[in-house]
Design an enzyme around this catalytic site. Structure first.
Site, PDB file in Angstrom:
ATOM      1  N   THR A 151      28.244  43.207  24.109  1.00 52.50           N
ATOM      2  CA  THR A 151      28.911  42.856  25.372  1.00 52.50           C
ATOM      3  C   THR A 151      29.628  44.071  25.931  1.00 52.50           C
ATOM      4  OG1 THR A 151      29.330  40.660  24.522  1.00 52.50           O
ATOM      5  CG2 THR A 151      30.773  41.403  26.306  1.00 52.50           C
ATOM      6  N   ARG A 179      22.649  28.495  24.951  1.00 49.62           N
ATOM      7  CA  ARG A 179      23.632  29.018  23.990  1.00 49.62           C
ATOM      8  C   ARG A 179      24.644  29.895  24.744  1.00 49.62           C
ATOM      9  NH1 ARG A 179      25.428  34.412  22.495  1.00 49.62           N
ATOM     10  NH2 ARG A 179      26.165  34.338  20.357  1.00 49.62           N
ATOM     11  N   VAL A 180      25.908  29.726  24.429  1.00 50.50           N
ATOM     12  CA  VAL A 180      26.956  30.542  25.049  1.00 50.50           C
ATOM     13  C   VAL A 180      27.708  31.264  23.937  1.00 50.50           C
ATOM     14  CG1 VAL A 180      29.062  30.495  26.439  1.00 50.50           C
ATOM     15  CG2 VAL A 180      27.187  28.924  26.977  1.00 50.50           C
ATOM     16  N   GLY A 181      27.998  32.539  24.165  1.00 52.27           N
ATOM     17  CA  GLY A 181      28.743  33.327  23.177  1.00 52.27           C
ATOM     18  C   GLY A 181      30.230  33.325  23.474  1.00 52.27           C
ATOM     19  N   ASP A 182      30.920  34.303  22.903  1.00 50.14           N
ATOM     20  CA  ASP A 182      32.371  34.387  23.086  1.00 50.14           C
ATOM     21  C   ASP A 182      32.774  34.980  24.429  1.00 50.14           C
ATOM     22  OD1 ASP A 182      31.125  36.816  21.835  1.00 50.14           O
ATOM     23  OD2 ASP A 182      33.062  37.632  22.432  1.00 50.14           O
ATOM     24  N   THR A 202      33.417  42.393  21.361  1.00 47.05           N
ATOM     25  CA  THR A 202      31.955  42.450  21.380  1.00 47.05           C
ATOM     26  C   THR A 202      31.483  42.144  19.962  1.00 47.05           C
ATOM     27  OG1 THR A 202      30.004  43.858  21.676  1.00 47.05           O
ATOM     28  CG2 THR A 202      32.022  44.972  21.028  1.00 47.05           C
ATOM     29  N   GLY A 203      30.325  41.523  19.854  1.00 44.85           N
ATOM     30  CA  GLY A 203      29.829  41.203  18.523  1.00 44.85           C
ATOM     31  C   GLY A 203      29.244  39.806  18.491  1.00 44.85           C
ATOM     32  N   GLY A 205      29.104  36.272  18.780  1.00 39.37           N
ATOM     33  CA  GLY A 205      29.976  35.286  19.415  1.00 39.37           C
ATOM     34  C   GLY A 205      30.331  34.123  18.517  1.00 39.37           C
TER      35      GLY A 205
HETATM   36  N1  GLY Z   1      29.333  38.667  22.089  1.00 35.17           N
HETATM   37  C1  GLY Z   1      28.277  38.219  22.851  1.00 35.17           C
HETATM   38  C2  GLY Z   1      27.599  37.029  22.344  1.00 35.17           C
HETATM   39  O1  GLY Z   1      27.686  36.685  21.178  1.00 35.17           O
HETATM   40  O2  GLY Z   1      26.940  36.392  23.124  1.00 35.17           O
END
Ligand code: GLY
Length: 317
Positions: A151, A179-182, A202-203, A205
């Site tokens: 990210t 799917r949604v990340g952090d 970043t990483g 999620g």
């Molecule tokens: N950090 C971005 C994701 O996991 O989507």
């Protein structure tokens, strides 16, 4: 007067340079963060953000982004948005709305179209080729489909003392649709309070959202920790907790800046970032987990930068 900008990964450097230029000319931190992230979203060779980002398992590029104003705590966010050139700008616009300020999927895309944002097919030929190749490898070798989740996260501080945080990501490569990340989640992907400072992540999620690490870092800075001490404490203690419960932790890296323009980072994987402020010219650094909950931070070498440039532009066989 102090000002500053910090952002995740080498890919953010050109955006950091632009943001610092705006901040030096007394522009608002919100304009600086938007410009920084748009610069990354627009560059076709970055595979995890905006144009050129890698698609989900069905070949569709779904993007997540968020914008938070540290004076008012206003937040705008989008998740699973498609065919819009700058998700960060849509998120910023949504931050002005008292209701409906986090939109997902078709609702987010329709909102962007109604508000006149630029419609664009964000899936480049190169990203499509990478997706096809990966699909074949997964089927032929029975591989784990998921990799890549870098990210762009950024924090800016302007000369009026206002701070803003922003994120943008195409998320995990080969993620399941929806799917949604952090990155669009307050407290996990980002948080900022102009009276304290901000943090972004970043990483992976799925692991980041277990720890709400961006909020935790801001909370620790509010208790008087320096950005570096807050990052080290939040990130490594949580890394240890995950390792104790699961045997391992997903890759993640966090950055922070406080209201004095001081900064910090912590990471459990090799991690590059770009930072500058009124005292330090923008520079790219490389960070790694050090010993005893510390972070080893070094200047990037030209050799590393050359290899990176070659890697991101390598032909897809
Ligand atoms: N950090 C971005 C994701 O996991 O989507």
């Amino acid at each position: 007067m102090v000002w500053g900008a910090i952002a995740t990964w080498r890919m953010a450097h050109d955006g950091v340079v632009k943001a610092l230029d705006l901040l030096e000319r007394k522009q608002h931190s919100g304009d600086a963060v938007e410009e920084l992230i748009k610069t990354v979203e627009d560059y076709p060779y970055y595979k995890s953000v905006g144009y050129g980002g890698l698609p989900n398992a069905e070949g569709i590029l779904e993007m997540d982004a968020a914008f938070m104003d540290g004076d008012s705590f206003k937040i705008g966010a989008v998740a699973g948005i498609t065919d819009v050139s700058n998700p960060i700008s849509v998120a910023r616009k949504l931050s002005d709305d008292k209701f409906n300020s986090f939109r997902v999927g078709e609702g987010a895309t329709r909102y962007a179209m109604t508000e006149g944002f630029h419609r664009k097919n964000m899936l480049t030929e190169r990203a499509h080729k990478i997706w096809e190749k990966r699909l074949k490898e997964i089927h032929e070798n029975n591989l784990n489909p998921y990799n890549g989740h870098d990210t762009v996260g950024a924090i800016t501080l302007d000369q009026m003392g206002s701070m803003t945080a922003g994120t943008s990501s195409s998320g995990l490569f080969m993620k399941k649709p929806g799917r949604v990340g952090d990155s669009p989640l307050s407290g996990s992907g980002f948080y900022v309070d102009s009276q304290i400072g901000g943090a972004t992540a970043t990483g992976l999620g799925e692991d980041l959202m277990k720890g709400c690490l961006s909020y935790e870092i801001v909370r620790l800075m509010g208790e008087g920790l320096s950005p570096q001490a807050a990052c080290d404490k939040a990130v490594y203690e949580f890394h240890d907790k995950l390792t104790a419960r699961y045997g391992k932790a997903g890759a993640f890296s966090l950055i922070a800046m406080n209201k004095a323009g001081e900064w910090g980072v912590a990471t459990n994987v090799e991690f590059t970032f770009s930072v500058g402020n009124d005292k330090e010219a923008p520079q790219i650094f490389i960070a790694n987990m050090g010993e005893n909950h510390t972070t080893k931070i070094e200047s990037i070498t030209q050799e590393w930068l050359d290899a990176y440039e070659k890697r991101i532009k390598a032909p897809i066989e």
